[in-house]
Design a protein around this motif. Sequence first.
Motif, PDB file in Angstrom:
ATOM      1  N   HIS A 309       0.858  -1.192   0.000  1.00  0.00           N
ATOM      2  CA  HIS A 309       0.000   0.000   0.000  1.00  0.00           C
ATOM      3  C   HIS A 309       0.894   1.241   0.000  1.00  0.00           C
ATOM      4  CE1 HIS A 309      -3.108  -2.925   0.987  1.00  0.00           C
ATOM      5  NE2 HIS A 309      -2.371  -3.307   2.006  1.00  0.00           N
ATOM      6  N   ARG A 310       1.699   1.384  -1.027  1.00  0.00           N
ATOM      7  CA  ARG A 310       2.770   2.380  -1.055  1.00  0.00           C
ATOM      8  C   ARG A 310       2.262   3.814  -0.993  1.00  0.00           C
ATOM      9  NH1 ARG A 310       6.482  -0.304  -5.874  1.00  0.00           N
ATOM     10  NH2 ARG A 310       6.933  -2.279  -4.799  1.00  0.00           N
ATOM     11  N   THR A 311       1.220   4.098  -1.773  1.00  0.00           N
ATOM     12  CA  THR A 311       0.706   5.473  -1.787  1.00  0.00           C
ATOM     13  C   THR A 311       0.250   5.884  -0.396  1.00  0.00           C
ATOM     14  OG1 THR A 311      -0.007   5.217  -4.087  1.00  0.00           O
ATOM     15  CG2 THR A 311      -0.966   7.039  -2.844  1.00  0.00           C
ATOM     16  N   TRP A 312      -0.467   4.990   0.261  1.00  0.00           N
ATOM     17  CA  TRP A 312      -0.924   5.260   1.628  1.00  0.00           C
ATOM     18  C   TRP A 312       0.267   5.458   2.557  1.00  0.00           C
ATOM     19  CZ3 TRP A 312      -5.955   5.349   3.771  1.00  0.00           C
ATOM     20  CH2 TRP A 312      -5.993   5.407   5.170  1.00  0.00           C
ATOM     21  N   TYR A 313       1.229   4.560   2.490  1.00  0.00           N
ATOM     22  CA  TYR A 313       2.356   4.595   3.420  1.00  0.00           C
ATOM     23  C   TYR A 313       3.190   5.864   3.249  1.00  0.00           C
ATOM     24  CZ  TYR A 313       6.333   3.044   6.184  1.00  0.00           C
ATOM     25  OH  TYR A 313       7.319   2.957   7.130  1.00  0.00           O
ATOM     26  N   ARG A 314       3.324   6.329   2.014  1.00  0.00           N
ATOM     27  CA  ARG A 314       4.070   7.575   1.797  1.00  0.00           C
ATOM     28  C   ARG A 314       3.367   8.754   2.461  1.00  0.00           C
ATOM     29  NH1 ARG A 314       5.246   5.442  -3.512  1.00  0.00           N
ATOM     30  NH2 ARG A 314       3.404   6.491  -4.358  1.00  0.00           N
ATOM     31  N   ARG A 315       2.041   8.725   2.461  1.00  0.00           N
ATOM     32  CA  ARG A 315       1.284   9.817   3.090  1.00  0.00           C
ATOM     33  C   ARG A 315       1.189   9.652   4.603  1.00  0.00           C
ATOM     34  NH1 ARG A 315      -4.330  10.602  -0.193  1.00  0.00           N
ATOM     35  NH2 ARG A 315      -3.526  10.710  -2.314  1.00  0.00           N
ATOM     36  N   TYR A 316       0.885   8.425   5.020  1.00  0.00           N
ATOM     37  CA  TYR A 316       0.572   8.163   6.432  1.00  0.00           C
ATOM     38  C   TYR A 316       1.436   7.005   6.948  1.00  0.00           C
ATOM     39  CZ  TYR A 316      -3.582  10.310   4.300  1.00  0.00           C
ATOM     40  OH  TYR A 316      -4.430  11.101   3.570  1.00  0.00           O
ATOM     41  N   PRO A 317       2.702   7.255   7.215  1.00  0.00           N
ATOM     42  CA  PRO A 317       3.625   6.170   7.580  1.00  0.00           C
ATOM     43  C   PRO A 317       3.486   5.660   9.018  1.00  0.00           C
ATOM     44  CG  PRO A 317       4.767   8.273   7.589  1.00  0.00           C
ATOM     45  CD  PRO A 317       3.393   8.553   7.065  1.00  0.00           C
ATOM     46  N   ASP A 318       2.719   6.353   9.843  1.00  0.00           N
ATOM     47  CA  ASP A 318       2.610   5.943  11.246  1.00  0.00           C
ATOM     48  C   ASP A 318       1.699   4.717  11.371  1.00  0.00           C
ATOM     49  OD1 ASP A 318       2.602   5.724  13.962  1.00  0.00           O
ATOM     50  OD2 ASP A 318       1.388   7.513  14.339  1.00  0.00           O
ATOM     51  N   CYS A 319       2.280   3.602  11.783  1.00  0.00           N
ATOM     52  CA  CYS A 319       1.524   2.356  11.976  1.00  0.00           C
ATOM     53  C   CYS A 319       1.467   1.946  13.442  1.00  0.00           C
ATOM     54  CB  CYS A 319       2.160   1.222  11.165  1.00  0.00           C
ATOM     55  SG  CYS A 319       2.187   1.487   9.384  1.00  0.00           S
ATOM     56  N   SER A 320       1.947   2.788  14.328  1.00  0.00           N
ATOM     57  CA  SER A 320       2.032   2.422  15.747  1.00  0.00           C
ATOM     58  C   SER A 320       0.731   2.733  16.480  1.00  0.00           C
ATOM     59  CB  SER A 320       3.183   3.170  16.416  1.00  0.00           C
ATOM     60  OG  SER A 320       2.949   4.572  16.381  1.00  0.00           O
ATOM     61  N   ARG A 321       0.456   1.946  17.512  1.00  0.00           N
ATOM     62  CA  ARG A 321      -0.679   2.184  18.389  1.00  0.00           C
ATOM     63  C   ARG A 321      -0.227   2.022  19.835  1.00  0.00           C
ATOM     64  NH1 ARG A 321      -1.970   4.291  14.586  1.00  0.00           N
ATOM     65  NH2 ARG A 321      -3.956   4.294  13.458  1.00  0.00           N
ATOM     66  N   GLY A 322      -0.965   2.630  20.761  1.00  0.00           N
ATOM     67  CA  GLY A 322      -0.556   2.667  22.156  1.00  0.00           C
ATOM     68  C   GLY A 322      -0.886   1.408  22.936  1.00  0.00           C
ATOM     69  N   LYS A 323      -0.430   1.369  24.179  1.00  0.00           N
ATOM     70  CA  LYS A 323      -0.621   0.194  25.026  1.00  0.00           C
ATOM     71  C   LYS A 323      -2.084  -0.017  25.399  1.00  0.00           C
ATOM     72  CE  LYS A 323       1.356  -2.244  28.964  1.00  0.00           C
ATOM     73  NZ  LYS A 323       2.245  -2.179  30.151  1.00  0.00           N
ATOM     74  N   SER A 324      -2.910   1.027  25.274  1.00  0.00           N
ATOM     75  CA  SER A 324      -4.337   0.879  25.595  1.00  0.00           C
ATOM     76  C   SER A 324      -4.993  -0.197  24.738  1.00  0.00           C
ATOM     77  CB  SER A 324      -5.071   2.210  25.398  1.00  0.00           C
ATOM     78  OG  SER A 324      -5.048   2.605  24.033  1.00  0.00           O
ATOM     79  N   TYR A 325      -4.424  -0.455  23.565  1.00  0.00           N
ATOM     80  CA  TYR A 325      -4.970  -1.499  22.695  1.00  0.00           C
ATOM     81  C   TYR A 325      -4.858  -2.883  23.334  1.00  0.00           C
ATOM     82  CZ  TYR A 325      -5.882   1.449  18.636  1.00  0.00           C
ATOM     83  OH  TYR A 325      -6.419   2.384  17.781  1.00  0.00           O
ATOM     84  N   LEU A 326      -3.970  -3.023  24.315  1.00  0.00           N
ATOM     85  CA  LEU A 326      -3.796  -4.307  25.001  1.00  0.00           C
ATOM     86  C   LEU A 326      -4.403  -4.316  26.401  1.00  0.00           C
ATOM     87  CD1 LEU A 326      -0.082  -5.141  24.060  1.00  0.00           C
ATOM     88  CD2 LEU A 326      -2.177  -5.754  22.838  1.00  0.00           C
ATOM     89  N   THR A 327      -4.990  -3.198  26.812  1.00  0.00           N
ATOM     90  CA  THR A 327      -5.494  -3.130  28.193  1.00  0.00           C
ATOM     91  C   THR A 327      -6.944  -2.675  28.313  1.00  0.00           C
ATOM     92  OG1 THR A 327      -4.684  -0.851  28.452  1.00  0.00           O
ATOM     93  CG2 THR A 327      -3.183  -2.642  29.090  1.00  0.00           C
TER      94      THR A 327
END
Length: 363
Positions: A309-327
Amino acid sequence: MKAKRILLAALCLMLVSAGGERTIQGAMKKPGKPSGVMATAVKRTVVLSWIKGKKASGTEIYLYDRQKKRYIKKADSKASRYVVKGLKPGVSYGFKVRSYRIYKKKKYYSGYSKVVRASMAAKGESTIKNFLKTAVAPVGSTLYIWGGGWNKADTGTGKDGKRIGLNGEWNRFFLSQNSRYNYKKHRYRHGKGLDCSGFVGWTVYNIRNTVPGKGGYVRKAKDQPKLFAEKGWGSYKSKKKVADYKAGDVMGSSSCGHVWIVIGACRDGSVVLVHSSPKGVQLSGSPTKKGRKKSQALALAKKYMKKYHRTWYRRYPDCSRGKSYLTQYGQMRWDVSGNHVMEDPEGYQHKYADAILKDIYRN
């Protein structure tokens, strides 16, 4: 002699130009190739859906014949979907499609789409693999729209939440935006994208239905996992009782107001997930259980977003999420016995995220 050479050169140039013009004219008469092709197994059928190519009069559907060892034409369709019926349980099928255009009584064809495959459940309606393949179909081409997938009254499922396949307008809207996209400026622009519960509802709708417009599954994010469990599709655990993550788990939170789908867990305890969250539908990676941000899940999410998904990744490269996703999220886990909706013949619930992603994107 010099005059003859000049004349011959001029004649050659005219012939080349004429041939080139015919080639260009022929290309202009051809329809665009179908895009967004999906193959989703529902009970004993496969629902093929696609976004029609430009100038297309219709679409031809091809099914792989194992005995003849080649693709054979199955049907023509003037619509953007086709239901292949009477398929055998527990078998995987391959399909491809191409557009055609009738112009001045002649038929012109596009190239073929990529091959898409669907695996039939042996007893149930669908499989974990079908569910996840459907979930990743809008990844990298569908922006987050507040209210996307809901009806205009904002009380339940709307047209897009009950749509079979992708909406071509989702990708067109994505392409019209840039890296500064702000979903707050596009609230309730129905038909342009999906919000988190609209995305999950659309995904579930596509593994359970062969036609659009029936009752849907879009609810408030916190309610969706419980709703699915109450329908007998699986079991629900509150956030305090969640101990692990398996492929296909649906995670919802009242405090975060969000819902997402587990692709798979990693060896370090982090989780790869798919969801619609600003900026839109994408793969993301959680930290490890100890809170380490540079997790295996994040590395996998970035790898697949960048590669596919190169076009997307060039625009929006942040793929990280916080620890709340596990709690902070309750969990609905599918019953894969085949007695209800889901099966897991590929054993996704017992595989790590890297193996699952490799299989999904390969097929």
